[in-house]
Enzyme design. Sequence first.
Site, PDB file in Angstrom:
ATOM      1  N   SER A   6       6.127  36.206  57.290  1.00 39.40           N
ATOM      2  CA  SER A   6       4.877  36.401  58.027  1.00 39.40           C
ATOM      3  C   SER A   6       3.792  35.488  57.477  1.00 39.40           C
ATOM      4  CB  SER A   6       4.448  37.858  57.846  1.00 39.40           C
ATOM      5  OG  SER A   6       3.117  38.030  58.250  1.00 39.40           O
TER       6      SER A   6
ATOM      7  N   GLY B 188      -9.322  44.755  55.569  1.00 47.42           N
ATOM      8  CA  GLY B 188      -8.130  43.928  55.338  1.00 47.42           C
ATOM      9  C   GLY B 188      -7.968  42.782  56.326  1.00 47.42           C
ATOM     10  N   ASP B 189      -8.748  42.761  57.419  1.00 50.26           N
ATOM     11  CA  ASP B 189      -8.609  41.660  58.378  1.00 50.26           C
ATOM     12  C   ASP B 189      -9.150  40.357  57.802  1.00 50.26           C
ATOM     13  OD1 ASP B 189      -7.352  42.803  60.531  1.00 50.26           O
ATOM     14  OD2 ASP B 189      -9.192  43.272  61.637  1.00 50.26           O
TER      15      ASP B 189
ATOM     16  N   ASN C 209      -1.173  49.616  66.712  1.00 52.12           N
ATOM     17  CA  ASN C 209      -2.051  49.037  65.683  1.00 52.12           C
ATOM     18  C   ASN C 209      -2.500  47.648  66.079  1.00 52.12           C
ATOM     19  OD1 ASN C 209      -1.659  51.085  63.601  1.00 52.12           O
ATOM     20  ND2 ASN C 209       0.455  50.364  63.594  1.00 52.12           N
TER      21      ASN C 209
ATOM     22  N   ASP D 232      22.333  51.620  58.593  1.00 49.27           N
ATOM     23  CA  ASP D 232      21.188  51.250  57.768  1.00 49.27           C
ATOM     24  C   ASP D 232      21.579  49.987  56.994  1.00 49.27           C
ATOM     25  OD1 ASP D 232      19.301  51.014  55.691  1.00 49.27           O
ATOM     26  OD2 ASP D 232      18.915  53.174  55.739  1.00 49.27           O
TER      27      ASP D 232
ATOM     28  N   TYR E 286       2.942  46.029  52.757  1.00 46.99           N
ATOM     29  CA  TYR E 286       3.801  45.326  53.725  1.00 46.99           C
ATOM     30  C   TYR E 286       3.805  43.827  53.420  1.00 46.99           C
ATOM     31  CZ  TYR E 286       5.028  42.747  57.915  1.00 46.99           C
ATOM     32  OH  TYR E 286       5.585  41.827  58.770  1.00 46.99           O
TER      33      TYR E 286
ATOM     34  N   LYS F  92       6.982  41.073  52.113  1.00 45.19           N
ATOM     35  CA  LYS F  92       7.369  39.767  52.670  1.00 45.19           C
ATOM     36  C   LYS F  92       7.305  38.694  51.570  1.00 45.19           C
ATOM     37  CE  LYS F  92       8.278  41.123  56.680  1.00 45.19           C
ATOM     38  NZ  LYS F  92       9.662  41.136  57.117  1.00 45.19           N
TER      39      LYS F  92
ATOM     40  N   ASN G 179      19.301  50.684  62.795  1.00 44.99           N
ATOM     41  CA  ASN G 179      19.375  52.152  62.654  1.00 44.99           C
ATOM     42  C   ASN G 179      18.422  52.847  63.631  1.00 44.99           C
ATOM     43  OD1 ASN G 179      16.885  51.644  61.551  1.00 44.99           O
ATOM     44  ND2 ASN G 179      17.295  52.576  59.543  1.00 44.99           N
TER      45      ASN G 179
ATOM     46  N   GLY H 124      15.028  45.608  67.797  1.00 43.71           N
ATOM     47  CA  GLY H 124      13.564  45.651  67.773  1.00 43.71           C
ATOM     48  C   GLY H 124      12.940  44.599  68.678  1.00 43.71           C
ATOM     49  N   TYR H 125      11.637  44.512  68.588  1.00 40.03           N
ATOM     50  CA  TYR H 125      10.875  43.646  69.490  1.00 40.03           C
ATOM     51  C   TYR H 125      11.317  42.175  69.391  1.00 40.03           C
ATOM     52  CZ  TYR H 125       6.628  41.166  71.100  1.00 40.03           C
ATOM     53  OH  TYR H 125       5.741  40.326  71.717  1.00 40.03           O
TER      54      TYR H 125
HETATM   55  P1  NAD Z   1      10.488  46.081  65.087  1.00 41.74           P
HETATM   56  O1  NAD Z   1      10.089  47.293  64.348  1.00 41.74           O
HETATM   57  O2  NAD Z   1      10.403  46.094  66.570  1.00 41.74           O
HETATM   58  O3  NAD Z   1      11.976  45.649  64.670  1.00 41.74           O
HETATM   59  C1  NAD Z   1      12.506  45.913  63.395  1.00 41.74           C
HETATM   60  C2  NAD Z   1      13.855  46.571  63.614  1.00 41.74           C
HETATM   61  O4  NAD Z   1      14.460  46.847  62.358  1.00 41.74           O
HETATM   62  C3  NAD Z   1      13.765  47.893  64.376  1.00 41.74           C
HETATM   63  O5  NAD Z   1      14.687  47.886  65.440  1.00 41.74           O
HETATM   64  C4  NAD Z   1      14.134  48.940  63.315  1.00 41.74           C
HETATM   65  O6  NAD Z   1      14.762  50.065  63.895  1.00 41.74           O
HETATM   66  C5  NAD Z   1      15.050  48.134  62.423  1.00 41.74           C
HETATM   67  N1  NAD Z   1      15.164  48.619  61.053  1.00 41.74           N
HETATM   68  C6  NAD Z   1      14.175  48.873  60.160  1.00 41.74           C
HETATM   69  N2  NAD Z   1      14.709  49.250  58.979  1.00 41.74           N
HETATM   70  C7  NAD Z   1      16.067  49.222  59.124  1.00 41.74           C
HETATM   71  C8  NAD Z   1      17.151  49.490  58.262  1.00 41.74           C
HETATM   72  N3  NAD Z   1      16.968  49.886  56.994  1.00 41.74           N
HETATM   73  N4  NAD Z   1      18.408  49.351  58.753  1.00 41.74           N
HETATM   74  C9  NAD Z   1      18.621  48.959  60.040  1.00 41.74           C
HETATM   75  N5  NAD Z   1      17.624  48.689  60.890  1.00 41.74           N
HETATM   76  C10 NAD Z   1      16.357  48.812  60.433  1.00 41.74           C
HETATM   77  O7  NAD Z   1       9.645  44.850  64.500  1.00 41.74           O
HETATM   78  P2  NAD Z   1       9.525  43.343  65.012  1.00 41.74           P
HETATM   79  O8  NAD Z   1       8.132  43.134  65.472  1.00 41.74           O
HETATM   80  O9  NAD Z   1      10.649  43.024  65.889  1.00 41.74           O
HETATM   81  O10 NAD Z   1       9.661  42.595  63.626  1.00 41.74           O
HETATM   82  C11 NAD Z   1      10.900  42.051  63.177  1.00 41.74           C
HETATM   83  C12 NAD Z   1      10.694  41.459  61.805  1.00 41.74           C
HETATM   84  O11 NAD Z   1       9.672  40.466  61.879  1.00 41.74           O
HETATM   85  C13 NAD Z   1      10.228  42.473  60.756  1.00 41.74           C
HETATM   86  O12 NAD Z   1      10.845  42.139  59.516  1.00 41.74           O
HETATM   87  C14 NAD Z   1       8.734  42.224  60.693  1.00 41.74           C
HETATM   88  O13 NAD Z   1       8.207  42.582  59.455  1.00 41.74           O
HETATM   89  C15 NAD Z   1       8.667  40.718  60.917  1.00 41.74           C
HETATM   90  N6  NAD Z   1       7.367  40.264  61.421  1.00 41.74           N
HETATM   91  C16 NAD Z   1       6.841  40.835  62.553  1.00 41.74           C
HETATM   92  C17 NAD Z   1       5.589  40.421  63.004  1.00 41.74           C
HETATM   93  C18 NAD Z   1       4.976  41.045  64.226  1.00 41.74           C
HETATM   94  O14 NAD Z   1       3.762  40.892  64.425  1.00 41.74           O
HETATM   95  N7  NAD Z   1       5.737  41.726  65.091  1.00 41.74           N
HETATM   96  C19 NAD Z   1       4.862  39.442  62.316  1.00 41.74           C
HETATM   97  C20 NAD Z   1       5.439  38.856  61.184  1.00 41.74           C
HETATM   98  C21 NAD Z   1       6.703  39.289  60.739  1.00 41.74           C
HETATM   99  N1  UFG Z   2      -7.916  44.007  66.882  1.00 36.08           N
HETATM  100  C1  UFG Z   2      -8.959  44.653  67.526  1.00 36.08           C
HETATM  101  N2  UFG Z   2      -8.718  45.884  68.062  1.00 36.08           N
HETATM  102  C2  UFG Z   2      -7.488  46.500  67.973  1.00 36.08           C
HETATM  103  C3  UFG Z   2      -6.439  45.826  67.314  1.00 36.08           C
HETATM  104  C4  UFG Z   2      -6.681  44.576  66.762  1.00 36.08           C
HETATM  105  O1  UFG Z   2     -10.066  44.126  67.623  1.00 36.08           O
HETATM  106  O2  UFG Z   2      -7.348  47.632  68.466  1.00 36.08           O
HETATM  107  C5  UFG Z   2      -8.170  42.661  66.321  1.00 36.08           C
HETATM  108  C6  UFG Z   2      -7.967  42.606  64.824  1.00 36.08           C
HETATM  109  O3  UFG Z   2      -9.149  42.976  64.159  1.00 36.08           O
HETATM  110  C7  UFG Z   2      -7.597  41.142  64.637  1.00 36.08           C
HETATM  111  C8  UFG Z   2      -6.864  40.763  65.931  1.00 36.08           C
HETATM  112  O4  UFG Z   2      -7.223  41.765  66.875  1.00 36.08           O
HETATM  113  O5  UFG Z   2      -8.780  40.379  64.572  1.00 36.08           O
HETATM  114  C9  UFG Z   2      -5.349  40.742  65.775  1.00 36.08           C
HETATM  115  O6  UFG Z   2      -4.944  41.979  65.185  1.00 36.08           O
HETATM  116  P1  UFG Z   2      -3.406  42.430  65.139  1.00 36.08           P
HETATM  117  O7  UFG Z   2      -3.360  43.776  64.483  1.00 36.08           O
HETATM  118  O8  UFG Z   2      -2.803  42.292  66.488  1.00 36.08           O
HETATM  119  O9  UFG Z   2      -2.723  41.322  64.226  1.00 36.08           O
HETATM  120  P2  UFG Z   2      -3.043  40.878  62.723  1.00 36.08           P
HETATM  121  O10 UFG Z   2      -3.360  39.441  62.773  1.00 36.08           O
HETATM  122  O11 UFG Z   2      -3.992  41.768  62.048  1.00 36.08           O
HETATM  123  O12 UFG Z   2      -1.647  41.191  62.024  1.00 36.08           O
HETATM  124  C10 UFG Z   2      -0.446  40.557  62.437  1.00 36.08           C
HETATM  125  C11 UFG Z   2       0.761  41.457  62.189  1.00 36.08           C
HETATM  126  C12 UFG Z   2       0.984  41.667  60.727  1.00 36.08           C
HETATM  127  C13 UFG Z   2       1.023  40.363  60.000  1.00 36.08           C
HETATM  128  C14 UFG Z   2      -0.204  39.557  60.323  1.00 36.08           C
HETATM  129  C15 UFG Z   2      -0.151  38.184  59.713  1.00 36.08           C
HETATM  130  O13 UFG Z   2       0.561  42.713  62.800  1.00 36.08           O
HETATM  131  O14 UFG Z   2       2.243  42.275  60.574  1.00 36.08           O
HETATM  132  O15 UFG Z   2      -0.296  39.371  61.734  1.00 36.08           O
HETATM  133  O16 UFG Z   2       1.037  37.566  60.104  1.00 36.08           O
HETATM  134  F1  UFG Z   2       1.060  40.589  58.670  1.00 36.08           F
END
Ligand code: NAD
Ligand code: UFG
Length: 338
Positions: A124, A294-295, A198, A58, A149, A153, A32, A10-11
């Site tokens: 998070s 929710g923001d 999103n 998985d 979600y 966490k 997966n 993933g990312y």
């Molecule tokens: P992502 O979706 O790019 O990566 C998650 C990976 O987990 C994916 O490759 C997906 O295929 C894999 N996956 C999901 N369920 C699985 C399972 N049951 N078995 C095997 N693989 C599985 O997301 P990301 O942005 O890289 O996030 C990684 C972690 O960090 C996640 O737990 C996410 O909740 C957490 N996180 C992300 C952010 C964010 O903004 N990106 C913020 C806070 C926390």
């Molecule tokens: N926003 C916009 N337009 C968009 C998308 C986002 O104005 O199209 C704004 C949102 O309202 C917010 C800011 O940009 O003010 C950041 O939004 P993001 O969706 O990029 O990020 P969030 O802070 O809402 O959420 C992120 C992760 C969640 C995590 C949260 C707190 O996506 O997984 O941070 O860690 F739970």
Amino acid sequence: MKTLLTGGAGYIGSHTAVAMLEAGHEVAVVDNYYNSSPEAIRRVEQITGKAVTLYEADVADKDAMRKILKAEMPDCIIHFAGLKAVGESVAKPTEYYRNNIDTTLTLLECMKELGLSNIVFSSSATVYGEDNIPPFYETMPKGVCTNPYGWTKWMQEQILRDAWYADKEMSVVLLRYFNPVGAHESGLIGEDPQGIPNNLMPYISQVAVGRRDHLTVFGDDYDTPDGTCRRDYIHVMDLAEGHVKAAEYSVEHRGTEVFNLGTGNPYSVLDMVKAFGDACGHPIKYEIGPRRAGDVQDSWANADKAREVLGWEAKRGIDEICRDAWKWQSTNPQGYGE
Ligand code: NAD
Ligand code: UFG
């Protein structure tokens, strides 16, 4: 050190794989591909010139995980695997609880069977909830989450803490990420959201490259200098380097420790729109829309603990974030899908 990255395709996992390999550690990945592609790992190998052991499974499948962990016997597991879309979690709560909680329980059960004790977990900033006032300190009480979600966490943190409480030989490191954005500077790996993004930065990137017409800014009537929400945007490679430090810490210390991984610097939505326009060479078209349910208005870290204990701090600012996100988006306009 031998590491196993669940969700490593993933990312954040793929960027962490690069940082781990560059720090001289071995990396195995289990994914997966629910939200990713093995192509990301091929590119990790291309960037680093090093091999990654890749398993498709998985993480909630106990038989599969037992075999993988037995084969690898990692010094540290970094648990990224999970579902992460806030809005989707409201529509599909059971899928979110099932996947995120089950993967964690399965890992803990397998670790216990095999005598593995070190785990780093992707938490998070969302666990701080709505009532704490930023900057958020690790010592603040966890808050009330606004979506399933966030609760997964919150609960996974508690499950991991309880596992350590029962077995003090464990090392549990809970990393609370703020807003991970940007891409590896090579432009070879980056964020590849499925469907309409999103999150702010992937959306802006897709507007910049012409995949979407304009950004909707969710509200400009907040009590902030320009009326838009403020966040702590952290370059994904800074975040990745924080995982290297956290994994190294986990093998040397016993206990449960929480670390914020953020920069400590808040930027507004319009700050990011402006910085991205500067990076890509043309302004980002946007319209002001209503607030998104929710923001929270403000979210940023106090990042002192990670600096003092892990010796880590974010080095890259929003200009590098936008430069690298643009390089990834402009050279891979359809993500890994091309
Ligand atoms: P992502 O979706 O790019 O990566 C998650 C990976 O987990 C994916 O490759 C997906 O295929 C894999 N996956 C999901 N369920 C699985 C399972 N049951 N078995 C095997 N693989 C599985 O997301 P990301 O942005 O890289 O996030 C990684 C972690 O960090 C996640 O737990 C996410 O909740 C957490 N996180 C992300 C952010 C964010 O903004 N990106 C913020 C806070 C926390
Ligand atoms: N926003 C916009 N337009 C968009 C998308 C986002 O104005 O199209 C704004 C949102 O309202 C917010 C800011 O940009 O003010 C950041 O939004 P993001 O969706 O990029 O990020 P969030 O802070 O809402 O959420 C992120 C992760 C969640 C995590 C949260 C707190 O996506 O997984 O941070 O860690 F739970």
